[in-house]
Design a protein around this motif. Structure first.
Motif, PDB file in Angstrom:
ATOM      1  N   PRO A  43       0.808  -1.230   0.000  1.00 31.46           N
ATOM      2  CA  PRO A  43       0.000   0.000   0.000  1.00 31.46           C
ATOM      3  C   PRO A  43       0.839   1.276   0.000  1.00 31.46           C
ATOM      4  CG  PRO A  43      -0.884  -1.548   1.573  1.00 31.46           C
ATOM      5  CD  PRO A  43       0.431  -2.096   1.120  1.00 31.46           C
ATOM      6  N   GLY A  44       1.976   1.235   0.679  1.00 35.44           N
ATOM      7  CA  GLY A  44       2.843   2.417   0.693  1.00 35.44           C
ATOM      8  C   GLY A  44       3.415   2.735  -0.671  1.00 35.44           C
ATOM      9  N   LEU A  80      -9.925   3.311   0.714  1.00 40.11           N
ATOM     10  CA  LEU A  80      -9.617   3.072   2.120  1.00 40.11           C
ATOM     11  C   LEU A  80      -8.368   3.846   2.522  1.00 40.11           C
ATOM     12  CD1 LEU A  80     -10.085  -0.805   2.153  1.00 40.11           C
ATOM     13  CD2 LEU A  80     -11.734   0.905   2.869  1.00 40.11           C
ATOM     14  N   SER A  81      -8.246   4.100   3.807  1.00 36.22           N
ATOM     15  CA  SER A  81      -7.038   4.764   4.292  1.00 36.22           C
ATOM     16  C   SER A  81      -5.860   3.792   4.214  1.00 36.22           C
ATOM     17  CB  SER A  81      -7.234   5.235   5.731  1.00 36.22           C
ATOM     18  OG  SER A  81      -7.261   4.124   6.601  1.00 36.22           O
ATOM     19  N   LEU A  82      -4.678   4.309   4.427  1.00 34.16           N
ATOM     20  CA  LEU A  82      -3.470   3.495   4.333  1.00 34.16           C
ATOM     21  C   LEU A  82      -3.477   2.375   5.373  1.00 34.16           C
ATOM     22  CD1 LEU A  82      -0.775   3.267   2.814  1.00 34.16           C
ATOM     23  CD2 LEU A  82       0.229   4.695   4.584  1.00 34.16           C
ATOM     24  N   VAL A  83      -3.892   2.677   6.577  1.00 31.08           N
ATOM     25  CA  VAL A  83      -3.925   1.670   7.645  1.00 31.08           C
ATOM     26  C   VAL A  83      -4.975   0.602   7.345  1.00 31.08           C
ATOM     27  CG1 VAL A  83      -4.362   1.319  10.100  1.00 31.08           C
ATOM     28  CG2 VAL A  83      -3.060   3.303   9.344  1.00 31.08           C
ATOM     29  N   GLU A  84      -6.117   1.007   6.808  1.00 30.63           N
ATOM     30  CA  GLU A  84      -7.148   0.030   6.442  1.00 30.63           C
ATOM     31  C   GLU A  84      -6.669  -0.884   5.319  1.00 30.63           C
ATOM     32  OE1 GLU A  84     -11.187   2.535   7.505  1.00 30.63           O
ATOM     33  OE2 GLU A  84     -10.244   2.799   5.544  1.00 30.63           O
ATOM     34  N   GLN A  85      -5.963  -0.323   4.344  1.00 34.14           N
ATOM     35  CA  GLN A  85      -5.413  -1.142   3.266  1.00 34.14           C
ATOM     36  C   GLN A  85      -4.400  -2.142   3.811  1.00 34.14           C
ATOM     37  OE1 GLN A  85      -3.842   1.184   0.051  1.00 34.14           O
ATOM     38  NE2 GLN A  85      -5.747   2.304  -0.231  1.00 34.14           N
ATOM     39  N   GLY A 106      -4.357  -3.402   6.798  1.00 34.67           N
ATOM     40  CA  GLY A 106      -5.104  -4.417   7.538  1.00 34.67           C
ATOM     41  C   GLY A 106      -5.744  -5.443   6.624  1.00 34.67           C
ATOM     42  N   VAL A 107      -6.342  -4.975   5.541  1.00 33.79           N
ATOM     43  CA  VAL A 107      -6.956  -5.892   4.576  1.00 33.79           C
ATOM     44  C   VAL A 107      -5.891  -6.791   3.958  1.00 33.79           C
ATOM     45  CG1 VAL A 107      -8.119  -6.006   2.337  1.00 33.79           C
ATOM     46  CG2 VAL A 107      -8.929  -4.420   4.077  1.00 33.79           C
ATOM     47  N   GLN A 108      -4.769  -6.206   3.580  1.00 26.30           N
ATOM     48  CA  GLN A 108      -3.690  -6.993   2.978  1.00 26.30           C
ATOM     49  C   GLN A 108      -3.149  -8.032   3.963  1.00 26.30           C
ATOM     50  OE1 GLN A 108      -2.862  -7.265   0.012  1.00 26.30           O
ATOM     51  NE2 GLN A 108      -3.099  -5.353  -1.057  1.00 26.30           N
ATOM     52  N   ALA A 144       0.176 -12.775  -5.852  1.00 28.34           N
ATOM     53  CA  ALA A 144      -0.889 -12.541  -6.829  1.00 28.34           C
ATOM     54  C   ALA A 144      -2.144 -11.977  -6.165  1.00 28.34           C
ATOM     55  CB  ALA A 144      -1.216 -13.837  -7.563  1.00 28.34           C
ATOM     56  N   LEU A 145      -2.561 -12.563  -5.060  1.00 33.36           N
ATOM     57  CA  LEU A 145      -3.772 -12.071  -4.401  1.00 33.36           C
ATOM     58  C   LEU A 145      -3.553 -10.720  -3.730  1.00 33.36           C
ATOM     59  CD1 LEU A 145      -5.303 -15.339  -2.972  1.00 33.36           C
ATOM     60  CD2 LEU A 145      -6.101 -13.967  -4.874  1.00 33.36           C
ATOM     61  N   ALA A 146      -2.350 -10.458  -3.261  1.00 37.60           N
ATOM     62  CA  ALA A 146      -2.061  -9.134  -2.702  1.00 37.60           C
ATOM     63  C   ALA A 146      -2.131  -8.073  -3.797  1.00 37.60           C
ATOM     64  CB  ALA A 146      -0.691  -9.128  -2.036  1.00 37.60           C
ATOM     65  N   ALA A 147      -1.606  -8.390  -4.975  1.00 40.29           N
ATOM     66  CA  ALA A 147      -1.646  -7.433  -6.082  1.00 40.29           C
ATOM     67  C   ALA A 147      -3.073  -7.186  -6.551  1.00 40.29           C
ATOM     68  CB  ALA A 147      -0.788  -7.941  -7.235  1.00 40.29           C
TER      69      ALA A 147
END
Length: 88
Positions: free
Chosen positions: A25-26, A39-44, A46-48, A77-80
């Motif tokens: 995300p960064g 989503l915010s950076l922290v939410e992204q 968390g999801v990842q 792959a799923l993270a991307a």
């Protein structure tokens, strides 16, 4: 196995997912500065992290061992794909 060894094993198990959850995300924020994210950076992150740990657990259950290259390929792959969906 002591509690310290157990925590060490658990941390090392989720380390690839944790690294991707912080890094991806960064980097996406730096590359797509003009595009607003849902989503915010922290939410992204968390999801990842949740998706990554689930992929690692699924790889452990299906393949019967930790550290298989197929599991790591699916993790990337799923993270991307997840990050792409969060950037849309």
């Amino acid at each position: 196995m002591t509690a310290v060894y157990l925590l060490n094993h658990l941390f090392n198990f989720i380390a690839p997912a944790l690294w991707l959850a912080v890094f991806l995300p960064g980097v996406c924020r730096l590359l797509w500065r003009g595009a607003p994210a849902r989503l915010s950076l922290v939410e992204q992150m968390g999801v990842q992290l949740v998706v990554g740990v689930l992929v690692l657990l699924a790889g452990l259950v299906v393949l019967g061992r930790d550290g298989a290259m197929l599991t790591y390929a699916m993790l990337v792959a799923l993270a991307a794909v997840g990050q792409w969906l969060m950037q849309r």
